[in-house]
Design a protein around this motif. Structure first.
Motif, PDB file in Angstrom:
ATOM      1  N   ILE A 118       0.843  -1.194   0.000  1.00 35.44           N
ATOM      2  CA  ILE A 118       0.000   0.000   0.000  1.00 35.44           C
ATOM      3  C   ILE A 118       0.878   1.242   0.000  1.00 35.44           C
ATOM      4  O   ILE A 118       0.697   2.151  -0.802  1.00 35.44           O
ATOM      5  CB  ILE A 118      -0.934   0.000   1.231  1.00 35.44           C
ATOM      6  CG1 ILE A 118      -1.832  -1.229   1.190  1.00 35.44           C
ATOM      7  CG2 ILE A 118      -1.741   1.289   1.296  1.00 35.44           C
ATOM      8  CD1 ILE A 118      -2.572  -1.494   2.485  1.00 35.44           C
ATOM      9  N   ARG A 119       1.837   1.282   0.920  1.00 37.24           N
ATOM     10  CA  ARG A 119       2.782   2.402   0.979  1.00 37.24           C
ATOM     11  C   ARG A 119       4.021   1.964   1.743  1.00 37.24           C
ATOM     12  O   ARG A 119       3.953   1.096   2.615  1.00 37.24           O
ATOM     13  CB  ARG A 119       2.169   3.641   1.626  1.00 37.24           C
ATOM     14  CG  ARG A 119       1.824   3.481   3.084  1.00 37.24           C
ATOM     15  CD  ARG A 119       1.123   4.726   3.624  1.00 37.24           C
ATOM     16  NE  ARG A 119       0.658   4.457   4.967  1.00 37.24           N
ATOM     17  CZ  ARG A 119       1.008   5.163   6.025  1.00 37.24           C
ATOM     18  NH1 ARG A 119       1.787   6.200   5.888  1.00 37.24           N
ATOM     19  NH2 ARG A 119       0.541   4.858   7.215  1.00 37.24           N
ATOM     20  N   ILE A 120       5.135   2.571   1.389  1.00 38.71           N
ATOM     21  CA  ILE A 120       6.396   2.290   2.066  1.00 38.71           C
ATOM     22  C   ILE A 120       6.476   3.166   3.309  1.00 38.71           C
ATOM     23  O   ILE A 120       6.264   4.376   3.238  1.00 38.71           O
ATOM     24  CB  ILE A 120       7.598   2.554   1.141  1.00 38.71           C
ATOM     25  CG1 ILE A 120       7.533   1.675  -0.099  1.00 38.71           C
ATOM     26  CG2 ILE A 120       8.910   2.359   1.874  1.00 38.71           C
ATOM     27  CD1 ILE A 120       7.675   0.198   0.136  1.00 38.71           C
ATOM     28  N   LEU A 121       6.786   2.561   4.447  1.00 39.05           N
ATOM     29  CA  LEU A 121       6.882   3.298   5.709  1.00 39.05           C
ATOM     30  C   LEU A 121       8.323   3.689   6.038  1.00 39.05           C
ATOM     31  O   LEU A 121       8.576   4.756   6.564  1.00 39.05           O
ATOM     32  CB  LEU A 121       6.316   2.456   6.852  1.00 39.05           C
ATOM     33  CG  LEU A 121       4.849   2.073   6.728  1.00 39.05           C
ATOM     34  CD1 LEU A 121       4.466   1.089   7.818  1.00 39.05           C
ATOM     35  CD2 LEU A 121       3.970   3.304   6.781  1.00 39.05           C
ATOM     36  N   GLU A 122       9.240   2.789   5.737  1.00 36.91           N
ATOM     37  CA  GLU A 122      10.639   3.068   6.040  1.00 36.91           C
ATOM     38  C   GLU A 122      11.531   2.215   5.154  1.00 36.91           C
ATOM     39  O   GLU A 122      11.079   1.268   4.514  1.00 36.91           O
ATOM     40  CB  GLU A 122      10.961   2.802   7.513  1.00 36.91           C
ATOM     41  CG  GLU A 122      10.828   1.347   7.932  1.00 36.91           C
ATOM     42  CD  GLU A 122      11.166   1.117   9.394  1.00 36.91           C
ATOM     43  OE1 GLU A 122      12.363   1.141   9.728  1.00 36.91           O
ATOM     44  OE2 GLU A 122      10.224   0.912  10.180  1.00 36.91           O
ATOM     45  N   ALA A 123      12.791   2.580   5.119  1.00 39.54           N
ATOM     46  CA  ALA A 123      13.780   1.820   4.369  1.00 39.54           C
ATOM     47  C   ALA A 123      15.032   1.708   5.224  1.00 39.54           C
ATOM     48  O   ALA A 123      15.360   2.621   5.975  1.00 39.54           O
ATOM     49  CB  ALA A 123      14.094   2.513   3.063  1.00 39.54           C
ATOM     50  N   ARG A 124      15.677   0.583   5.110  1.00 41.55           N
ATOM     51  CA  ARG A 124      16.914   0.355   5.853  1.00 41.55           C
ATOM     52  C   ARG A 124      18.011   0.025   4.859  1.00 41.55           C
ATOM     53  O   ARG A 124      17.788  -0.663   3.880  1.00 41.55           O
ATOM     54  CB  ARG A 124      16.758  -0.819   6.810  1.00 41.55           C
ATOM     55  CG  ARG A 124      15.753  -0.600   7.882  1.00 41.55           C
ATOM     56  CD  ARG A 124      15.723  -1.787   8.829  1.00 41.55           C
ATOM     57  NE  ARG A 124      14.461  -1.759   9.546  1.00 41.55           N
ATOM     58  CZ  ARG A 124      13.812  -2.825   9.932  1.00 41.55           C
ATOM     59  NH1 ARG A 124      14.284  -4.013   9.666  1.00 41.55           N
ATOM     60  NH2 ARG A 124      12.684  -2.717  10.584  1.00 41.55           N
ATOM     61  N   VAL A 125      19.203   0.501   5.157  1.00 38.87           N
ATOM     62  CA  VAL A 125      20.371   0.158   4.351  1.00 38.87           C
ATOM     63  C   VAL A 125      21.482  -0.237   5.315  1.00 38.87           C
ATOM     64  O   VAL A 125      21.659   0.390   6.355  1.00 38.87           O
ATOM     65  CB  VAL A 125      20.804   1.326   3.424  1.00 38.87           C
ATOM     66  CG1 VAL A 125      21.171   2.563   4.200  1.00 38.87           C
ATOM     67  CG2 VAL A 125      21.938   0.905   2.517  1.00 38.87           C
ATOM     68  N   GLU A 126      22.172  -1.317   4.981  1.00 38.55           N
ATOM     69  CA  GLU A 126      23.302  -1.719   5.806  1.00 38.55           C
ATOM     70  C   GLU A 126      24.432  -2.212   4.910  1.00 38.55           C
ATOM     71  O   GLU A 126      24.201  -2.662   3.787  1.00 38.55           O
ATOM     72  CB  GLU A 126      22.910  -2.768   6.838  1.00 38.55           C
ATOM     73  CG  GLU A 126      22.547  -4.114   6.307  1.00 38.55           C
ATOM     74  CD  GLU A 126      22.173  -5.080   7.414  1.00 38.55           C
ATOM     75  OE1 GLU A 126      22.873  -6.095   7.540  1.00 38.55           O
ATOM     76  OE2 GLU A 126      21.195  -4.818   8.131  1.00 38.55           O
ATOM     77  N   THR A 127      25.629  -2.090   5.431  1.00 37.19           N
ATOM     78  CA  THR A 127      26.812  -2.503   4.689  1.00 37.19           C
ATOM     79  C   THR A 127      26.989  -4.004   4.818  1.00 37.19           C
ATOM     80  O   THR A 127      26.962  -4.535   5.925  1.00 37.19           O
ATOM     81  CB  THR A 127      28.068  -1.809   5.257  1.00 37.19           C
ATOM     82  OG1 THR A 127      27.829  -0.406   5.290  1.00 37.19           O
ATOM     83  CG2 THR A 127      29.286  -2.101   4.433  1.00 37.19           C
ATOM     84  N   ILE A 128      27.159  -4.685   3.690  1.00 32.93           N
ATOM     85  CA  ILE A 128      27.483  -6.110   3.741  1.00 32.93           C
ATOM     86  C   ILE A 128      28.936  -6.348   3.325  1.00 32.93           C
ATOM     87  O   ILE A 128      29.475  -7.416   3.569  1.00 32.93           O
ATOM     88  CB  ILE A 128      26.518  -6.958   2.886  1.00 32.93           C
ATOM     89  CG1 ILE A 128      26.475  -6.473   1.451  1.00 32.93           C
ATOM     90  CG2 ILE A 128      25.149  -6.976   3.505  1.00 32.93           C
ATOM     91  CD1 ILE A 128      25.655  -7.346   0.545  1.00 32.93           C
ATOM     92  N   LYS A 129      29.540  -5.343   2.709  1.00 34.34           N
ATOM     93  CA  LYS A 129      30.979  -5.374   2.425  1.00 34.34           C
ATOM     94  C   LYS A 129      31.513  -3.954   2.581  1.00 34.34           C
ATOM     95  O   LYS A 129      31.130  -3.051   1.848  1.00 34.34           O
ATOM     96  CB  LYS A 129      31.262  -5.873   1.012  1.00 34.34           C
ATOM     97  CG  LYS A 129      32.755  -5.936   0.722  1.00 34.34           C
ATOM     98  CD  LYS A 129      33.070  -6.408  -0.669  1.00 34.34           C
ATOM     99  CE  LYS A 129      34.583  -6.445  -0.814  1.00 34.34           C
ATOM    100  NZ  LYS A 129      34.978  -6.629  -2.187  1.00 34.34           N
TER     101      LYS A 129
END
Length: 176
Positions: A118-129
């Motif tokens: 329906i709608r995006i509430l939040e986004a997360r980004v994390e380092t994998i390298k």
């Protein structure tokens, strides 16, 4: 809690739509950045002695709305890091070090965004390298060229619809 035996209970199945918060899409992306570093005036590097990348900072994920409109299914991430280069100059008789702050912005495609979102509430980004120097060299113009690789994981959390099968024991009325 009253337990009922399966033989004494006949269930009438109905479906209800529930709106819940869930991971609606994610992606992993490895990318490379090439940075040209100018040494201080009067110095002409002849050899790279060492290169490190430090101080990674990831910013907020942006352009999530575009993911919802279906134009560009993905999210834009931004961040910064520092490149430190140790080099020889003056025909190998002297050494020096330089550093450069690098800012970047990359679009990460999210190919499998949940259709029921329906709608995006939040986004997360994390380092994998963590950022890593793949190559550093001296160019013909006596600048320093550094190639850095970085890996990230992006996750979009939003409201989505799910159908749930409900079951009422025989004889009880559904309030809905």
């Amino acid at each position: 809690m009253q337990q009922m035996e399966a033989s004494n209970s006949i269930c009438a199945s109905k479906y209800k739509e529930i709106i819940t918060k869930a991971v609606c899409g994610n992606a992993t992306k490895f990318f490379t950045l090439t940075q040209l570093i100018e040494p201080p005036k009067g110095q002409c590097p002849t050899k790279i002695l060492g290169t490190t990348v430090t101080k990674l900072r990831l910013g907020n994920v942006t352009n999530i709305a575009k993911a919802m409109t279906g134009q560009d299914l993905g999210a834009k991430i931004s961040g910064s890091f520092e490149i430190h280069v140790w080099y020889a100059h003056n025909n190998g008789n002297s050494t020096d070090a330089t550093r450069q702050h690098v800012q970047f912005e990359k679009f990460i495609p999210i190919p499998d965004l949940d259709e029921g979102t329906i709608r995006i509430l939040e986004a997360r980004v994390e380092t994998i390298k963590s950022p890593e120097c793949l190559e550093s060299s001296v160019t013909g113009e006596h600048n320093i060229k550094v190639k850095v690789e970085l890996g990230v994981f992006v996750e979009l959390i939003g409201e989505t619809r799910i159908l749930v099968c409900t079951c009422q024991p025989d004889g009880e009325d559904d309030d809905s």
